[in-house]
Design a protein around this motif. Structure first.
Motif, PDB file in Angstrom:
ATOM      1  N   ASN A 136       5.754 -10.691  55.894  1.00 27.27           N
ATOM      2  CA  ASN A 136       6.952 -10.464  55.079  1.00 27.27           C
ATOM      3  C   ASN A 136       7.039 -11.470  53.943  1.00 27.27           C
ATOM      4  N   TRP A 137       6.682 -12.713  54.222  1.00 23.84           N
ATOM      5  CA  TRP A 137       6.750 -13.736  53.172  1.00 23.84           C
ATOM      6  C   TRP A 137       5.638 -13.559  52.146  1.00 23.84           C
ATOM      7  N   VAL A 138       4.419 -13.301  52.599  1.00 22.99           N
ATOM      8  CA  VAL A 138       3.319 -13.200  51.636  1.00 22.99           C
ATOM      9  C   VAL A 138       3.454 -11.951  50.778  1.00 22.99           C
ATOM     10  N   SER A 139       4.034 -10.906  51.328  1.00 22.34           N
ATOM     11  CA  SER A 139       4.176  -9.652  50.579  1.00 22.34           C
ATOM     12  C   SER A 139       5.362  -9.668  49.628  1.00 22.34           C
ATOM     13  N   GLY A 140       6.365 -10.505  49.941  1.00 23.54           N
ATOM     14  CA  GLY A 140       7.609 -10.472  49.185  1.00 23.54           C
ATOM     15  C   GLY A 140       8.641  -9.565  49.817  1.00 23.54           C
ATOM     16  N   TRP A 150      -3.223 -17.791  49.559  1.00 19.66           N
ATOM     17  CA  TRP A 150      -4.509 -18.427  49.840  1.00 19.66           C
ATOM     18  C   TRP A 150      -4.830 -18.446  51.336  1.00 19.66           C
ATOM     19  N   TYR A 151      -3.825 -18.644  52.148  1.00 19.22           N
ATOM     20  CA  TYR A 151      -4.072 -18.635  53.595  1.00 19.22           C
ATOM     21  C   TYR A 151      -4.665 -17.301  54.013  1.00 19.22           C
ATOM     22  N   HIS A 152      -4.134 -16.217  53.484  1.00 22.82           N
ATOM     23  CA  HIS A 152      -4.648 -14.881  53.837  1.00 22.82           C
ATOM     24  C   HIS A 152      -6.002 -14.612  53.194  1.00 22.82           C
ATOM     25  N   LEU A 153      -6.205 -15.078  51.979  1.00 25.51           N
ATOM     26  CA  LEU A 153      -7.518 -14.916  51.357  1.00 25.51           C
ATOM     27  C   LEU A 153      -8.580 -15.683  52.141  1.00 25.51           C
ATOM     28  N   ALA A 154      -8.224 -16.872  52.620  1.00 31.60           N
ATOM     29  CA  ALA A 154      -9.185 -17.689  53.357  1.00 31.60           C
ATOM     30  C   ALA A 154      -9.574 -17.054  54.691  1.00 31.60           C
ATOM     31  N   TRP A 155      -8.701 -16.253  55.253  1.00 32.24           N
ATOM     32  CA  TRP A 155      -8.993 -15.582  56.526  1.00 32.24           C
ATOM     33  C   TRP A 155      -9.759 -14.272  56.333  1.00 32.24           C
ATOM     34  N   SER A 201     -10.293 -15.793  42.133  1.00 27.93           N
ATOM     35  CA  SER A 201     -10.590 -16.420  40.829  1.00 27.93           C
ATOM     36  C   SER A 201      -9.318 -16.770  40.061  1.00 27.93           C
ATOM     37  N   LYS A 202      -8.212 -16.138  40.407  1.00 24.29           N
ATOM     38  CA  LYS A 202      -6.949 -16.438  39.722  1.00 24.29           C
ATOM     39  C   LYS A 202      -6.422 -17.814  40.111  1.00 24.29           C
ATOM     40  N   LYS A 203      -6.628 -18.193  41.344  1.00 24.60           N
ATOM     41  CA  LYS A 203      -6.328 -19.535  41.890  1.00 24.60           C
ATOM     42  C   LYS A 203      -4.841 -19.833  42.059  1.00 24.60           C
ATOM     43  N   ARG A 204      -4.003 -19.533  41.104  1.00 30.10           N
ATOM     44  CA  ARG A 204      -2.594 -19.939  41.159  1.00 30.10           C
ATOM     45  C   ARG A 204      -1.702 -18.845  40.564  1.00 30.10           C
ATOM     46  N   ALA A 205      -0.412 -19.055  40.735  1.00 32.05           N
ATOM     47  CA  ALA A 205       0.606 -18.212  40.084  1.00 32.05           C
ATOM     48  C   ALA A 205       0.442 -16.738  40.433  1.00 32.05           C
ATOM     49  N   PHE A 206       0.242 -16.446  41.696  1.00 34.55           N
ATOM     50  CA  PHE A 206       0.129 -15.055  42.136  1.00 34.55           C
ATOM     51  C   PHE A 206       1.480 -14.366  41.952  1.00 34.55           C
ATOM     52  N   ASP A 207       1.437 -13.184  41.334  1.00 38.27           N
ATOM     53  CA  ASP A 207       2.682 -12.466  41.051  1.00 38.27           C
ATOM     54  C   ASP A 207       2.874 -11.305  42.011  1.00 38.27           C
ATOM     55  N   GLU A 208       3.907 -10.537  41.769  1.00 39.32           N
ATOM     56  CA  GLU A 208       4.266  -9.428  42.660  1.00 39.32           C
ATOM     57  C   GLU A 208       3.121  -8.410  42.764  1.00 39.32           C
ATOM     58  N   GLU A 209       2.459  -8.145  41.653  1.00 37.47           N
ATOM     59  CA  GLU A 209       1.344  -7.196  41.660  1.00 37.47           C
ATOM     60  C   GLU A 209       0.181  -7.714  42.498  1.00 37.47           C
ATOM     61  N   ASP A 210      -0.097  -9.026  42.392  1.00 35.32           N
ATOM     62  CA  ASP A 210      -1.165  -9.628  43.191  1.00 35.32           C
ATOM     63  C   ASP A 210      -0.852  -9.532  44.686  1.00 35.32           C
ATOM     64  N   ARG A 211       0.393  -9.796  45.013  1.00 34.06           N
ATOM     65  CA  ARG A 211       0.788  -9.790  46.425  1.00 34.06           C
ATOM     66  C   ARG A 211       0.715  -8.377  47.001  1.00 34.06           C
ATOM     67  N   ARG A 212       1.078  -7.418  46.206  1.00 33.01           N
ATOM     68  CA  ARG A 212       0.989  -6.029  46.671  1.00 33.01           C
ATOM     69  C   ARG A 212      -0.479  -5.621  46.852  1.00 33.01           C
ATOM     70  N   LEU A 213      -1.332  -6.056  45.937  1.00 33.77           N
ATOM     71  CA  LEU A 213      -2.758  -5.766  46.058  1.00 33.77           C
ATOM     72  C   LEU A 213      -3.310  -6.389  47.343  1.00 33.77           C
ATOM     73  N   LEU A 214      -2.921  -7.619  47.630  1.00 34.75           N
ATOM     74  CA  LEU A 214      -3.361  -8.274  48.860  1.00 34.75           C
ATOM     75  C   LEU A 214      -2.948  -7.461  50.078  1.00 34.75           C
ATOM     76  N   MET A 215      -1.731  -6.954  50.080  1.00 33.36           N
ATOM     77  CA  MET A 215      -1.247  -6.173  51.229  1.00 33.36           C
ATOM     78  C   MET A 215      -2.005  -4.853  51.351  1.00 33.36           C
ATOM     79  N   LEU A 216      -2.381  -4.274  50.239  1.00 36.71           N
ATOM     80  CA  LEU A 216      -3.171  -3.040  50.273  1.00 36.71           C
ATOM     81  C   LEU A 216      -4.541  -3.317  50.891  1.00 36.71           C
ATOM     82  N   ILE A 217      -5.148  -4.448  50.512  1.00 36.90           N
ATOM     83  CA  ILE A 217      -6.447  -4.835  51.079  1.00 36.90           C
ATOM     84  C   ILE A 217      -6.326  -5.026  52.591  1.00 36.90           C
ATOM     85  N   ILE A 218      -5.261  -5.715  53.010  1.00 37.12           N
ATOM     86  CA  ILE A 218      -5.044  -5.958  54.444  1.00 37.12           C
ATOM     87  C   ILE A 218      -4.846  -4.642  55.182  1.00 37.12           C
TER      88      ILE A 218
END
Length: 577
Positions: free
Chosen positions: A95-99, A167-172, A189-206
């Motif tokens: 819930n926190w990582v996704s927003g 990053w915790y989720h990317l590292a896993w 490669s973005k390293k920092r400042a992950f935005d709402e779109e990045d977080r949604r993409l991460l959740m789609l990957i998961i």
């Protein structure tokens, strides 16, 4: 005359990977208290199936605990639901990582996030990513997690915690996902400042990764490359359910719980078995031929029990093999040389065959090879197998080496999640002149004849005893609380004042409480943080059972059972034999 090795007769080798996680949802509020199901899904269940897909000539047995399969399914459903309509999930980290939920302003909650995002082997998961390492260093160098410095958490921005969680989720992410999914590399490669779109993409990957796990293993099963086996549903120690006295077969002087027996244990063992078969058939399309009784825990009564379900094979550890051979007066030469270890055994009068783990080889993978160069480790392992083949494969006799171990926790301590080791292992053994990778069912079908075993000495794959689950004050206290809850359950069922739905819910909750993991963690030798987490979860599940029975839970459930404080190898998740 000394017999020469039969170079045409290959030594059969079965690699059996046991995949298991207990029920992590809090009994009372339904929130996942620990994230290990989906994190191991991202890192280990994806990588393990990928390695097999990459080497189609390799074979293995993969054992799934049904309670893990259900949680994998639930996670992928909840993540897809959030992606679809924003429904909040049952896991706070997701819930926190996704927003789905905002980063809290509360200092204690921020401390929880910071601590949760460091639950990993730093050398192989955190330190290899400089951007992640910098954030963790900031937390630790500034002593932001010190009890007296929590107020400093207020100076960190919300974006800092978003980046830390991402990053915790990317590292896993498993090596396979990082190699095959360019979206992960883009996020890294973005390293920092992950935005709402990045977080949604991460959740789609998961969501895609977790949702693909069961279908991918099923495809390998259907192609004949792997065999799927199971444990009884909630991962209970079946011999102890059947008879507490089996503890004394390997430990005659160990203290017992306050109660002589688990009430209705045989009935409960049948429930776990039937439910396990039902769940496994649901996800994999057919009944398993083999059952790895939880923790390789076997007894004469437990094998009689498996015969009632026409189970072709089960397995245990080398300690049980040795104790049982001694009890059965197996030829001392075959015992000392371990020749008898490399044939399945069939307890006298039973249909179910037993395979026994080569503890030395299994523990080399589980504990030693992580510190070796992958090529050296695989060559060493192959040389051991060649030596065994030269010793036992004579005059047409067929033999099998059983390598059985945890399929998820070992890899965290290897470089690159054991990518180099597993790639080389499957490649080497698939093309080895003296070795043939197989499955337990194939071994039996292809003519490896089980040897008669007159008697089993009850025990598990850990030390050949049940010491990890019973016989120590904290563990026995856990059993006493479970017996008392079962007595309350039995009385309520006998009274007949529950609806069918209420009884079903209570019965399923009881099954969670009967799992082996709670007792594994109780004891002073385990790390205190893990003991605290599992102690809390266990008592929460017991309180939930009383709630479903419309009964007030006893005050004893408000007191911790165990505190831990030890420093176990691999954080206590695995045991060396």
């Amino acid at each position: 005359m000394q017999h020469q090795p039969d170079l045409e007769n290959k030594l059969k080798v079965v690699l059996c990977w046991h995949m298991h996680q207990p029920h992590y949802r809090d009994g009372e509020d339904g929130v996942y208290q620990l994230p290990w199901v989906y994190l191991h899904a991202l890192k280990d269940y994806t990588d393990m199936v990928w390695h097999l897909e990459k080497e189609p000539n390799a074979k293995a047995v993969v054992n799934f605990a049904p309670v893990l399969l259900e949680q994998l399914d639930e996670y992928q459903q909840q993540i897809h639901q959030w992606l679809s309509d924003g429904t909040v999930m049952s896991d706070p980290l997701l819930n926190w990582v996704s927003g789905a939920e905002s980063i809290p302003d509360d200092i204690e909650e921020r401390v929880k996030i910071a601590e949760a995002c460091q639950k990993a082997n730093a050398a192989t998961i955190i330190n290899i990513f400089p951007a992640f390492r910098e954030m963790v260093d900031l937390l630790n160098d500034s002593k932001l997690l010190d009890d007296h410095s929590h107020t400093l958490m207020g100076y960190l921005t919300e974006q800092f915690f978003v980046d830390l969680l991402v990053w915790y989720h990317l590292a896993w992410m498993g090596i396979s996902l990082r190699q095959d999914d360019s979206r992960i590399q883009t996020l890294m490669s973005k390293k920092r400042a992950f935005d709402e779109e990045d977080r949604r993409l991460l959740m789609l990957i998961i969501a895609e990764a977790v949702g693909g796990i069961i279908p991918r293993y099923k495809a390998l099963q259907d192609s004949g490359q792997i065999e799927i086996s199971m444990t009884p549903y909630g991962h209970p120690i079946v011999p102890l359910l059947l008879d507490f006295q089996s503890l004394h077969e390997a430990m005659p002087h160990a203290p017992m719980p306050s109660y002589d027996q688990y009430p209705g244990g045989l009935e409960r063992a049948h429930w776990h078995m039937k439910k396990g078969i039902q769940v496994t058939e649901h996800y994999f399309g057919k009944k398993p031929k083999g059952v790895w009784l939880s923790e390789g825990a076997v007894s004469d009564a437990a094998i009689d029990f498996l015969d009632q379900y026409d189970i072709a094979w089960s397995a245990s550890g080398e300690g049980v093999w040795r104790h049982s051979c001694e009890k059965s007066h197996i030829d001392q030469h075959d015992l000392n040389s371990k020749r008898a270890l490399y044939r399945p055994m069939r307890p006298t009068g039973n249909k179910c065959s037993l395979f026994f783990r080569d503890d030395g080889l299994s523990d080399l993978i589980g504990f030693q090879y992580k510190d070796w160069r992958a090529e050296d480790a695989v060559n060493d392992f192959a040389n051991h197998l060649t030596n065994i083949a030269n010793f036992v494969c004579k005059d047409g006799e067929q033999h099998v080496v059983s390598v059985i171990l945890d399929g998820e926790n070992a890899w965290e301590y290897y470089p690159d999640n054991a990518y180099h080791f597993l790639m080389a292992l499957y490649s080497k053994l698939s093309d080895h002149p003296r070795v043939e990778l197989s499955t337990f069912s194939e071994v039996l079908q292809q003519g490896v004849k089980p040897r008669d075993l007159p008697s089993i000495q009850a025990g598990s794959w850990v030390y050949g005893s049940f010491s990890t689950w019973m016989g120590e004050p904290d563990k026995n206290k856990g059993w006493d609380l479970l017996v008392e809850a079962k007595q309350a359950y039995d009385k309520k069922v006998a009274d007949g004042d529950m609806t069918a739905v209420q009884q079903k819910q209570a019965t399923e909750q009881l099954a969670i409480c009967e799992g082996s993991d709670w007792f594994w963690w109780f004891g002073g030798y385990n790390p205190s943080d893990s003991v605290r987490d599992f102690d809390h979860l266990y008592r929460s599940h017991l309180r939930k059972l009383y709630q479903l029975l419309s009964l007030e839970s006893p005050s004893s459930l408000d007191q911790p059972i165990s505190f831990g404080g030890g420093e176990m190898e691999n954080s206590g998740t695995m045991r060396r034999n």
